[in-house]
Design an enzyme around this catalytic site. Structure first.
Site, mmCIF file in Angstrom:
data_model
loop_
_atom_site.group_PDB
_atom_site.id
_atom_site.type_symbol
_atom_site.label_atom_id
_atom_site.label_comp_id
_atom_site.label_asym_id
_atom_site.label_seq_id
_atom_site.Cartn_x
_atom_site.Cartn_y
_atom_site.Cartn_z
ATOM 1 C CB ALA A 1 -38.819 17.429 68.033
ATOM 2 C CE LYS B 1 -32.907 24.674 70.150
ATOM 3 N NZ LYS B 1 -33.798 25.066 69.072
ATOM 4 N N GLY C 1 -34.025 21.642 57.137
ATOM 5 C CA GLY C 1 -34.731 22.825 56.627
ATOM 6 C C GLY C 1 -33.746 23.837 56.039
ATOM 7 C CB ILE D 1 -44.384 27.890 62.083
ATOM 8 C CG1 ILE D 1 -44.449 27.091 63.385
ATOM 9 C CG2 ILE D 1 -43.627 27.087 61.043
ATOM 10 C CD1 ILE D 1 -45.634 27.418 64.207
ATOM 11 C CG ASP E 1 -25.402 42.234 101.911
ATOM 12 O OD1 ASP E 1 -26.367 41.519 102.249
ATOM 13 O OD2 ASP E 1 -24.419 41.806 101.269
HETATM 14 C C1 SPV Z 1 -24.482 38.759 97.165
HETATM 15 O O1 SPV Z 1 -24.613 38.957 95.958
HETATM 16 O O2 SPV Z 1 -25.231 39.261 97.996
HETATM 17 C C2 SPV Z 1 -23.408 37.884 97.653
HETATM 18 C C3 SPV Z 1 -22.182 37.762 96.889
HETATM 19 O O3 SPV Z 1 -23.546 37.353 98.730
HETATM 20 S S1 SPV Z 1 -21.052 38.878 97.538
HETATM 21 O O4 SPV Z 1 -21.653 40.185 97.539
HETATM 22 O O5 SPV Z 1 -19.866 38.830 96.698
HETATM 23 O O6 SPV Z 1 -20.724 38.476 98.902
HETATM 24 MG MG MG Z 2 -25.131 38.146 99.875
#
Ligand code: SPV
Ligand code: MG
Length: 436
Positions: A15, A49, A95, A130, A209
């Site tokens: 619900a 869920k 149901g 529904i 990165d």
């Molecule tokens: C990222 O997803 O940027 C992370 C995780 O920092 S890792 O790449 O494993 O360092």
């Molecule tokens: Mg990262």
């Protein structure tokens, strides 16, 4: 009093959104006697869920005020047999939709349990046109508020032993993280949260990165992600930047509705952890990193925003003892979670940490990123005490080779016919994102 009216009728439901289908069921049930609604608790609902949008208490208030409902009791298990044995209802009402599909087995057990106590099962026809799923979809398509999204991560953590998230770095991957689901033995599985990875976001921009992609740029991506999703977001904040800047970052993230940031204990030019010791990278001093956590925590505006501390000791070959003493120090400084990372292929290094982490009193949630040690299953991680699993880069790593193959095939063949079989059709791409 009519003898029939003294019967006890048990009606289980979640619900989350009341519709006339629920009212039909209650109206039918009450013609047989006193209706007890077994209201699924947040935990029991989340075990099969998506976590309900309304809390148990909110749903309780609504259901207990519906005419014809005598009592509302918590249904705290997915299986109804225990409730049947406890309340000994004369009639169990559900149901008819559970006759086929995922609830088939649960139905069999209920019929057997009701037989054993001399009761019976009534299965009113499913109300047509529904469904809670379609209502859920249309409610969520309108988006969610900043506070709702931000607070949702903690709610998930309170109601599920382990939650999983997937990397998103643009609108399309967010749609995938938002909508992908599967059904295994009646359990509807999906990703509970979205991970805004620094690796995949910078890679998707063709950048390294190394914290080169700044927060202004990342905020644009956050907006793209949020435009098409409703799930809570954990933001990869790399080192968190300069100590003095960290509070600003936290407040910026809170204001837009991010639920948590993870900061890693590195200093200098940050390199991706999966390089390990192949490149030069340095770990932050414990005290300095503790200070960053403290300052970050102090600057939060929302009680629900989490600052998670990520330990790089195993990545940098500093050993388990270093990782553990850092975990303890970071927890003492107020970290709302600990992420432990490893780049070993075998999960044993992580397992070793988890065993020791379990011994820490009042430990906050534990996060892992099984990119290298990917043979381990979620249920094993759960047993090890892991609470948050991040699939950090698989979407981008699967997309890139496919794109390179296609580009190469076009060059090789001087046309695109040959690669067509591997592509989604024009019609599919046109209909992937529906017009509003
Ligand atoms: C990222 O997803 O940027 C992370 C995780 O920092 S890792 O790449 O494993 O360092
Ligand atoms: Mg990262």
């Amino acid at each position: 009093m009519n003898e029939q009216k003294e019967k006890l009728i048990y009606v289980p439901m979640v619900a989350d959104y009341i519709h006339h289908g629920h009212i039909n069921i209650i109206n039918i049930a009450k013609t047989y006697g006193d209706v007890i609604v077994g209201l699924m608790t947040d935990k029991s609902a989340a075990s099969y869920k998506r976590l309900p949008l309304l809390s148990y208490d909110e749903r309780y208030k609504i259901i207990s005020n519906i005419k014809g409902v005598k009592e509302v009791v918590p249904q705290d298990q997915l299986d109804f047999v225990e409730a049947i044995q406890k309340y000994k209802p004369d009639i169990f009402v559900h149901g008819s939709d559970w006759k086929n599909g995922v609830q088939k087995e649960a139905r069999k057990r209920v019929i057997e349990a009701m037989k054993q106590i001399g009761g019976r099962v009534i299965e009113p026809d499913y109300t047509k046109d529904i469904s809670s799923t379609s209502i859920s979809k249309s409610i969520l398509s309108a988006g969610v508020s900043v506070d709702f999204r931000l607070s949702r991560l903690k709610k998930y953590l309170e109601n599920k032993p382990l939650i999983r998230g997937i990397d998103v770095h643009n609108g399309l991957t967010s749609l995938i993280g938002e909508t992908t689901s599967c059904n295994i033995n009646g359990i509807q599985k999906e990703f509970d949260f979205l991970w805004m990875s620094s690796l995949t976001e910078s890679t998707a921009k063709g950048k390294p990165d190394t914290e080169l992609v700044d927060i202004t740029s990342r905020l644009n991506t956050i907006r793209d992600v949020m435009d098409v999703s409703t799930k809570p977001i954990i933001f990869d904040a790399d080192t968190g930047g300069k100590l003095e800047h960290f509070p600003y970052l936290i407040n910026t993230l809170e204001r837009v509705g991010i639920s948590a940031c993870i900061i890693e204990d590195k200093k200098g030019l940050k390199r991706n952890s999966l390089f390990g010791t192949d490149v030069e990278q340095f770990q932050e001093e414990i005290d300095d990193f503790c200070k960053k956590i403290e300052i970050g925590k102090k600057s939060t505006i929302s009680n629900d925003f989490m600052v998670i501390a990520r330990i790089e000791s195993l990545i940098l070959e500093k050993g388990l003892d270093d990782a553990l003493s850092r975990a303890k120090a970071y927890i003492k400084s107020g970290a709302d979670g600990i992420m432990i990372h490893s780049r070993r292929k075998s999960p044993e290094e992580i397992r070793g940490f988890c065993i020791k982490y379990k011994e820490i009193d009042n430990r906050p949630p534990l996060v892992v990123v099984p990119s290298s040690f990917n043979s381990i299953y979620e249920n094993e991680l759960e047993e090890m005490g892991v609470n948050i699993v991040i699939y950090a880069n698989q979407l981008l790593r699967s997309a890139y080779p496919a794109m390179v193959r296609t580009a190469k095939s076009i060059l090789d063949n001087g046309r695109s016919l040959e690669c067509d079989a591997d592509l989604m059709s024009i019609k599919e791409i046109l209909n992937l994102i529906p017009d509003v």
